[in-house]
Design an enzyme around this catalytic site. Structure first.
Site, short mmCIF file in Angstrom:
data_model
loop_
_atom_site.label_atom_id
_atom_site.label_comp_id
_atom_site.label_asym_id
_atom_site.label_seq_id
_atom_site.Cartn_x
_atom_site.Cartn_y
_atom_site.Cartn_z
N PRO A 47 0.83 -1.21 0.00
CA PRO A 47 0.00 0.00 0.00
C PRO A 47 0.87 1.26 0.00
O PRO A 47 1.96 1.28 0.56
CB PRO A 47 -0.79 -0.12 1.32
CG PRO A 47 -0.72 -1.55 1.69
CD PRO A 47 0.61 -2.04 1.19
N LYS A 48 0.38 2.29 -0.64
CA LYS A 48 1.02 3.61 -0.58
C LYS A 48 0.29 4.41 0.49
O LYS A 48 -0.90 4.66 0.39
CB LYS A 48 0.92 4.31 -1.94
CG LYS A 48 1.52 5.70 -1.96
CD LYS A 48 1.33 6.36 -3.32
CE LYS A 48 1.92 7.76 -3.35
NZ LYS A 48 1.22 8.67 -2.42
N TRP A 49 1.03 4.82 1.52
CA TRP A 49 0.42 5.50 2.66
C TRP A 49 0.43 7.01 2.46
O TRP A 49 1.39 7.57 1.92
CB TRP A 49 1.13 5.11 3.95
CG TRP A 49 1.12 3.64 4.17
CD1 TRP A 49 2.18 2.78 4.08
CD2 TRP A 49 -0.03 2.84 4.47
NE1 TRP A 49 1.76 1.50 4.31
CE2 TRP A 49 0.41 1.50 4.56
CE3 TRP A 49 -1.38 3.12 4.67
CZ2 TRP A 49 -0.45 0.45 4.84
CZ3 TRP A 49 -2.25 2.08 4.95
CH2 TRP A 49 -1.78 0.77 5.04
#
Length: 357
Positions: A47-49
């Site tokens: 995931p890209k936070w």
């Protein structure tokens, strides 16, 4: 076999220079924007936070945090430095993301509030809305071994072992990953509020390439149906330049949430006439567009209120403080949509990292 890294001596600690094996000003590995995720067994997806990128260095009781720009972050996140200092491990270097959760969702606005000159204010915020560090890579092991030349699979194994022994719920958490392309695509899904800010693709056999765009990122581009509550003319022109977008809040009032200026030149004359026929105050019954700024001219700052009758679907990437962080892309007109159906539930932020499945 990993090569021995020559250290750059940090100004604050000679000891740290001898132990870390990695310079304190080491830039993080970055990602290039891509339209789609690469496929294949050699790829790992994470995931890209929506937070502040952070390299965390520890040597004994000394902890330093560095932003992607190289600027120090420790003074703005005292709860993170104290937590890392208390971990019973002598040394490590971790790559991760600082995030703050409010009401179960990530809040970039809460992170921005931390960048405050007053220490007392920062302390108060750190207690009211504590940050957490989401870990996704390890550059130096607790044994003092540089991992930067090892493949991602080995670095991830070391990070997972570190997390198994030292993770702190809601303070120090391990980012999930998958090698399943279908799962990565689900993380990118625009349906629901449980999706991430995007997905990062990393080569499983790749080393840690500090400062290089050796990864790929695909942003989660979402859409929302918005009411046109007003418009602005183009500078030095009698034609429309941008549409001002609104969503209805819980009190039934229309709040300004952003704009779109992706209008074709051939459409502007007819659209201008259409909009001018709908001019009527107040346009936005809730939060209205701001006034002039030091960068705006009198013409560009002025906006024209409209009766809330027109609905458009726009594409957006990020939301901060219940507003689109950047300009949006006009996708299509929605004459079939009742303006009252355009509510804030469409732009709910991603869930906190603990809740991603």
């Amino acid at each position: 076999m990993a090569r021995k890294t020559t250290l750059k001596k940090p100004a604050s600690s000679t000891k740290a220079a001898n132990l870390f094996g990695i310079a304190l000003d080491t830039p993080p590995m970055e990602a290039r924007t891509a339209e789609a995720l690469p496929q294949g067994e050699e790829w790992q997806y994470e995931p890209k936070w929506d937070g502040f990128r952070c390299l965390a260095f520890k040597d004994g009781s000394e902890v330093t945090l560095h932003a992607k720009s190289g600027k120090p972050l420790a003074r703005y996140f005292p709860e993170i430095t104290a937590m890392l200092a208390a971990i019973p491990v002598e040394r490590f270097v971790i790559d991760g993301e600082l995030v703050i959760e409010t009401e179960g969702h990530l809040s970039f606005e809460a992170l921005q509030m931390r960048l405050h000159p007053a220490e007392s204010r920062i302390r108060k915020l750190s207690e009211a809305t504590p940050a957490r560090l989401v870990m996704f890579d390890m550059l130096l092991s607790p044994e003092g071994r540089s991992l930067i030349d090892l493949p991602l699979t080995e670095r991830r194994d070391a990070l997972e072992e570190f997390a198994r022994r030292n993770a702190r719920p809601r303070q120090l958490v391990l980012s999930p990953f998958t090698t399943d392309f279908a799962q990565a695509e689900r993380w990118l899904s625009s349906s629901g509020d449980d999706a991430t800010d995007g997905v990062i693709a990393k080569r499983r056999d790749g080393p840690y390439e500090a400062g290089s765009r050796a990864m790929f990122k695909v942003k989660r581009l979402r859409t929302a149906d918005c009411v046109i509550g007003g418009f602005r003319y183009e500078s030095d022109s009698a034609e429309v330049g941008s549409l001002l977008l609104g969503l209805y809040n819980a009190e039934g009032k229309l709040d300004h949430v952003g704009y779109t200026s992706t209008l074709s030149d051939e459409d502007r004359p007819a659209l201008t006439k259409r909009l001018e026929a709908l001019q009527a105050p107040p346009g936005f019954g809730g939060k209205a567009p701001g006034g002039p700024s030091r960068w705006s001219t009198a013409r560009s700052a002025a906006w024209q209120p409209l009766r809330p009758e027109l609905v458009v679907e726009v594409r957006f990437d990020q939301v901060t403080g219940q507003r689109f962080r950047h300009g949006t892309t006009l996708m299509r007109w929605r004459p079939d949509k009742d303006p009252r159906q355009c509510t804030f539930d469409q732009i709910a932020p991603p869930l906190a990292p603990d809740d991603i499945k």
